[in-house]
Motif scaffolding. Structure first.
Motif, PDB file in Angstrom:
ATOM      1  N   PHE A 196      72.617  91.241  13.069  1.00 24.05           N
ATOM      2  CA  PHE A 196      71.509  91.625  12.195  1.00 24.05           C
ATOM      3  C   PHE A 196      70.825  92.853  12.775  1.00 24.05           C
ATOM      4  O   PHE A 196      70.651  92.939  13.994  1.00 24.05           O
ATOM      5  CB  PHE A 196      70.474  90.491  12.115  1.00 24.05           C
ATOM      6  CG  PHE A 196      71.004  89.257  11.466  1.00 24.05           C
ATOM      7  CD1 PHE A 196      70.824  89.030  10.111  1.00 24.05           C
ATOM      8  CD2 PHE A 196      71.717  88.319  12.210  1.00 24.05           C
ATOM      9  CE1 PHE A 196      71.335  87.898   9.494  1.00 24.05           C
ATOM     10  CE2 PHE A 196      72.235  87.183  11.604  1.00 24.05           C
ATOM     11  CZ  PHE A 196      72.034  86.973  10.250  1.00 24.05           C
ATOM     12  N   ASP A 197      70.415  93.775  11.911  1.00 22.44           N
ATOM     13  CA  ASP A 197      69.573  94.877  12.388  1.00 22.44           C
ATOM     14  C   ASP A 197      68.609  95.293  11.288  1.00 22.44           C
ATOM     15  O   ASP A 197      68.984  95.372  10.118  1.00 22.44           O
ATOM     16  CB  ASP A 197      70.402  96.080  12.854  1.00 22.44           C
ATOM     17  CG  ASP A 197      69.630  96.904  13.886  1.00 22.44           C
ATOM     18  OD1 ASP A 197      70.036  96.932  15.054  1.00 22.44           O
ATOM     19  OD2 ASP A 197      68.572  97.481  13.510  1.00 22.44           O
ATOM     20  N   LYS A 198      67.398  95.599  11.696  1.00 27.32           N
ATOM     21  CA  LYS A 198      66.397  96.021  10.714  1.00 27.32           C
ATOM     22  C   LYS A 198      66.673  97.439  10.212  1.00 27.32           C
ATOM     23  O   LYS A 198      66.197  97.824   9.155  1.00 27.32           O
ATOM     24  CB  LYS A 198      64.991  95.925  11.311  1.00 27.32           C
ATOM     25  CG  LYS A 198      64.700  96.886  12.450  1.00 27.32           C
ATOM     26  CD  LYS A 198      63.290  96.654  12.953  1.00 27.32           C
ATOM     27  CE  LYS A 198      62.963  97.492  14.164  1.00 27.32           C
ATOM     28  NZ  LYS A 198      63.066  98.936  13.996  1.00 27.32           N
ATOM     29  N   SER A 199      67.437  98.215  10.967  1.00 28.84           N
ATOM     30  CA  SER A 199      67.735  99.592  10.570  1.00 28.84           C
ATOM     31  C   SER A 199      68.902  99.634   9.587  1.00 28.84           C
ATOM     32  O   SER A 199      69.571  98.634   9.379  1.00 28.84           O
ATOM     33  CB  SER A 199      68.088 100.436  11.784  1.00 28.84           C
ATOM     34  OG  SER A 199      66.999 100.466  12.652  1.00 28.84           O
ATOM     35  N   ARG A 200      69.139 100.860   9.074  1.00 30.00           N
ATOM     36  CA  ARG A 200      70.233 101.004   8.110  1.00 30.00           C
ATOM     37  C   ARG A 200      71.594 101.143   8.783  1.00 30.00           C
ATOM     38  O   ARG A 200      72.623 101.109   8.125  1.00 30.00           O
ATOM     39  CB  ARG A 200      69.971 102.215   7.217  1.00 30.00           C
ATOM     40  CG  ARG A 200      69.058 101.865   6.055  1.00 30.00           C
ATOM     41  CD  ARG A 200      68.808 103.074   5.206  1.00 30.00           C
ATOM     42  NE  ARG A 200      68.141 104.107   5.990  1.00 30.00           N
ATOM     43  CZ  ARG A 200      67.917 105.333   5.565  1.00 30.00           C
ATOM     44  NH1 ARG A 200      68.337 105.714   4.402  1.00 30.00           N
ATOM     45  NH2 ARG A 200      67.286 106.198   6.333  1.00 30.00           N
ATOM     46  N   GLY A 201      71.560 101.358  10.096  1.00 25.59           N
ATOM     47  CA  GLY A 201      72.825 101.500  10.813  1.00 25.59           C
ATOM     48  C   GLY A 201      72.683 100.945  12.224  1.00 25.59           C
ATOM     49  O   GLY A 201      71.601 100.500  12.626  1.00 25.59           O
ATOM     50  N   SER A 202      73.782 101.012  12.981  1.00 26.55           N
ATOM     51  CA  SER A 202      73.779 100.447  14.336  1.00 26.55           C
ATOM     52  C   SER A 202      73.351 101.498  15.362  1.00 26.55           C
ATOM     53  O   SER A 202      73.199 102.671  15.035  1.00 26.55           O
ATOM     54  CB  SER A 202      75.185  99.956  14.674  1.00 26.55           C
ATOM     55  OG  SER A 202      76.075 101.053  14.668  1.00 26.55           O
TER      56      SER A 202
END
Ligand code: FAD
Ligand code: NAI
Length: 329
Positions: free
Chosen positions: A31-37
């Motif tokens: 999971f990530d809150k950003s649009r990418g890693s």
């Protein structure tokens, strides 16, 4: 069959752990809150091409990390960066060459996280707000109120201040994370239509607002029409000017750059500012990773070690090692 393991954060620490767990045959879900890693190793696409606004380069000192970086190099994910290195202090701007090997992702820093993530299942733009344990399994809730789970274990791989709330189920871990102060960094990119007449490609700065500057095109594989420079303010300056509007930050750091670079500085054709709220831990720790293995809750991140790229990778390895050790004692 065990339920999958949830990993919150796709920076280098989370991805390092994900790789180990996946290689051991376990199922992971990220999971990530950003649009990418990539987190603080992400690159920002801009009118001046792709820019590394966070981590600028990294060094490898631990034998395990040295080996893994060599594999990344063989796969074309990273290359050595050997800039004309300078140092600026009360004596002025002076060359400061050294023998240190420095690495960058190619053609941009985010190439590393993209390659490490590969085809692993991931939810982007998904900010986890709660991590809770039922009778046997873990569940997550995101900022939009959606539930995720069940999971057999949860690995939190965010900066310490963002980890604290997610660790409510294990007050000891939450307390350790809460004790870590992370300092901000203002980053500014300036693109010049005509290349600056200087030999400087990177500079460590002492005294004043700036801490570091780097010429983007000196890094391997970078393109883009402008001569773009990335400037980082010191932690102290960034803290004091945390809420300054971006235009004002650009103006101040442009001024500091003009004072030290020693050549004519035209108005930039391109400028942007980015504020990293949790850029670096204020002090060092030697935790490796934090865990409540009986509960199945694990924590990793650069702040558990050196506050550098290498520390993030090692911390992710350590969290995965502890999880695997608990499952196969
Ligand atoms: P991060 O990269 O911060 O990853 C954490 C991830 O968690 C992020 O992607 C974030 O979006 C996500 N996240 C947070 N909260 C949530 C949530 N609630 N739900 C879902 N996702 C969440 N290191 C070096 O070695 N050399 C350098 O030159 C260098 N320069 C730097 C310059 C700057 C300006 C900055 C900011 C950092 C620099 N660093 C440098 C440090 C380096 O970038 C970090 O040590 C490393 O990238 C940290 O990795 P991490 O995985 O621990 O955390
Ligand atoms: P490194 O060995 O290149 O640098 C470590 C420190 O040594 C530098 O900060 C600098 O002060 C000094 N130094 C190294 N070589 C020098 C030279 N040739 N001339 C003058 N001084 C020199 O790399 P390492 O140990 O991997 O450190 C990573 C870098 O990342 C550091 O510069 C650190 O400040 C930076 N960083 C920045 C963050 C931010 O938020 N701005 C967060 C985390 C790391």
């Amino acid at each position: 069959m065990n339920a999958p393991i949830a990993i919150i954060g796709t920076g280098l620490a989370g991805l390092s752990a994900a790789q180990s767990l996946h290689a051991a045959g376990l199922e992971v879900e990220l999971f990530d809150k950003s649009r990418g890693s990539g987190g603080r190793m992400a690159s920002k696409r801009s009118d001046a091409g792709s820019l590394d606004l966070g981590a600028q380069y990294f060094t490898a000192r631990d034998r395990r990390f040295v080996e893994v970086v060599q594999q990344w190099q063989a796969r074309g994910w990273v290359a050595e960066w050997d800039p004309q290195l300078y140092h600026y202090n009360q004596n002025g701007l002076l060359p400061s060459p050294d023998e240190q090997v420095r690495w960058v992702g190619t053609p941009r820093m985010s190439a590393i996280s993209r390659a490490l993530l590969g085809a692993l299942p991931v939810h982007f733009s998904c900010r986890i707000t709660e991590v809770f344990r039922g009778e046997q399994h873990w569940s997550l809730q995101d900022a939009e109120g959606n539930g995720h789970g069940p999971y057999s274990a949860v690995l939190v791989a965010t900066p310490a201040p963002q980890a604290t709330n997610l660790l409510a189920a294990a007050p000891k871990l939450a307390g350790a994370a809460a004790s870590v102060i992370m300092e901000p960094t203002w980053a500014v990119a300036l693109g010049f239509a005509t290349p600056l007449e200087t030999r400087v490609e990177a500079c460590f700065v002492q005294g004043g607002a700036l801490d570091w500057l780097a010429r983007n095109r000196s890094k391997p594989g970078r393109d883009g029409g402008f001569d773009t420079w990335v400037l980082h303010a010191t932690s102290a300056w960034s803290r004091q000017h945390l809420d300054l509007p971006k235009d004002a930050v650009i103006e101040r750091l442009h001024g500091a750059f003009a004072e030290l670079i020693g050549c004519a500085l035209p108005a930039p054709a391109f400028a942007l500012a980015h504020r990293w709220l949790y850029a670096r831990p204020a002090g060092g720790h030697e935790w490796g990773a934090l865990a409540d293995a009986d509960l199945g809750l694990y924590v990793c991140g650069d702040w558990c070690l050196s506050g550098r790229v290498e520390g993030a990778w090692l911390s992710g390895q350590e969290a995965a090692r502890r999880l695997l050790e608990h499952r196969n004692p």
